[in-house]
Scaffold this motif. Structure first.
Motif, short mmCIF file in Angstrom:
data_model
loop_
_atom_site.label_atom_id
_atom_site.label_comp_id
_atom_site.label_asym_id
_atom_site.label_seq_id
_atom_site.Cartn_x
_atom_site.Cartn_y
_atom_site.Cartn_z
N GLN A 1 -50.14 -86.86 -4.66
CA GLN A 1 -49.88 -85.59 -5.33
C GLN A 1 -50.83 -84.50 -4.84
O GLN A 1 -50.43 -83.36 -4.62
CB GLN A 1 -50.00 -85.75 -6.85
N ALA A 2 -52.10 -84.87 -4.64
CA ALA A 2 -53.08 -83.90 -4.14
C ALA A 2 -52.70 -83.45 -2.73
O ALA A 2 -52.77 -82.26 -2.40
CB ALA A 2 -54.47 -84.51 -4.14
N GLU A 3 -52.29 -84.41 -1.90
CA GLU A 3 -51.86 -84.07 -0.53
C GLU A 3 -50.63 -83.17 -0.55
O GLU A 3 -50.53 -82.21 0.21
CB GLU A 3 -51.57 -85.34 0.28
N ARG A 4 -49.68 -83.51 -1.44
CA ARG A 4 -48.46 -82.70 -1.58
C ARG A 4 -48.80 -81.27 -1.99
O ARG A 4 -48.30 -80.30 -1.41
CB ARG A 4 -47.53 -83.34 -2.61
N ASP A 5 -49.67 -81.13 -3.00
CA ASP A 5 -50.06 -79.80 -3.47
C ASP A 5 -50.75 -79.00 -2.37
O ASP A 5 -50.52 -77.80 -2.21
CB ASP A 5 -50.97 -79.91 -4.70
N LYS B 1 -50.38 -74.70 1.68
CA LYS B 1 -50.44 -74.26 3.09
C LYS B 1 -49.10 -73.68 3.53
O LYS B 1 -49.04 -72.69 4.25
CB LYS B 1 -50.83 -75.43 4.00
N LEU B 2 -48.00 -74.32 3.11
CA LEU B 2 -46.66 -73.85 3.47
C LEU B 2 -46.40 -72.46 2.89
O LEU B 2 -45.91 -71.56 3.58
CB LEU B 2 -45.60 -74.85 2.97
N LEU B 3 -46.76 -72.27 1.60
CA LEU B 3 -46.55 -70.97 0.96
C LEU B 3 -47.38 -69.87 1.63
O LEU B 3 -46.90 -68.76 1.84
CB LEU B 3 -46.89 -71.05 -0.53
#
Length: 200
Positions: free
Chosen positions: A37-41, A46-48
């Protein structure tokens, strides 16, 4: 002397297995979920940020392209202003009375110069260049350059009373400010002479 396995200390075996159990607990399903979840966030953030930067870059590029189109003729237009001024001077050099009594050839020449000036101004206008002729308008230091200030009973204070040279704009930028005279308002009335008899 060898020790019987049956009589070995069970605590020793348990303590030897403890690091493996702790590692298993640390990498258990819950810990892995938290880590993912931390990696996903982090990746989402970064994507945003990247998308926002790309949008800003796209807008900036569009603005730069629009500016390049609008102002690409700036140097050329500035050079052409001298020709426009000369045509206007040529037209103003012939007084109204002389035009009325001029022969056909002189009249044709005058009209030809007038037509050339009009065509040049239309061409400049097609490329975003517009005249600034502020006669009677409020003085604006962003568009006008004051050459003098003089009393003028016919025009209110702060208005342009005389245009010495018209100015030009290209898009929203001033290509050349209009050279103007500014009204100082009506001249002050002369004060009546002091009455000496009042002193006696």
């Amino acid at each position: 002397m060898t020790q019987n396995p049956a009589t070995e200390d069970p605590n020793l075996e348990a303590s030897a297995d403890a690091p493996e159990q702790a590692a298993a607990t640390e990498t258990g399903p819950e810990a892995q979920i938290v880590k993912l979840q931390a990696e996903r966030d982090d990746l989402k953030d970064k994507l945003l940020r990247t998308l926002a930067e790309m949008e800003n870059l796209r807008r900036r590029t569009e603005r730069e392209i629009a500016d390049a189109k609008a102002y690409s003729v700036t140097s050329f237009a500035r050079d052409m202003l001298g020709s426009s001024d000369n045509l206007r001077r040529a037209l103003e050099s012939m007084p109204e009375a002389a035009r009325k009594t001029a022969d056909a050839a002189t009249t044709a020449l005058y009209e030809g110069v007038e037509l050339t000036e009009r065509e040049l101004l239309k061409t400049l206008e097609r490329h975003g260049v517009r005249r600034i002729d502020p006669q009677g308008e409020k003085f604006d230091p962003n568009l006008h350059q004051a050459m003098f200030e003089a009393p003028d009973a016919g025009i209110a204070k702060g208005l342009v009373s005389k245009v010495v040279q018209v100015g030009y704009k290209i898009g929203e930028r001033v290509l050349r400010p209009a050279l103007v005279g500014v009204s100082a308002g009506a001249p002050k009335a002369a004060e009546p002479p002091a009455d000496d008899s009042a002193k006696h």
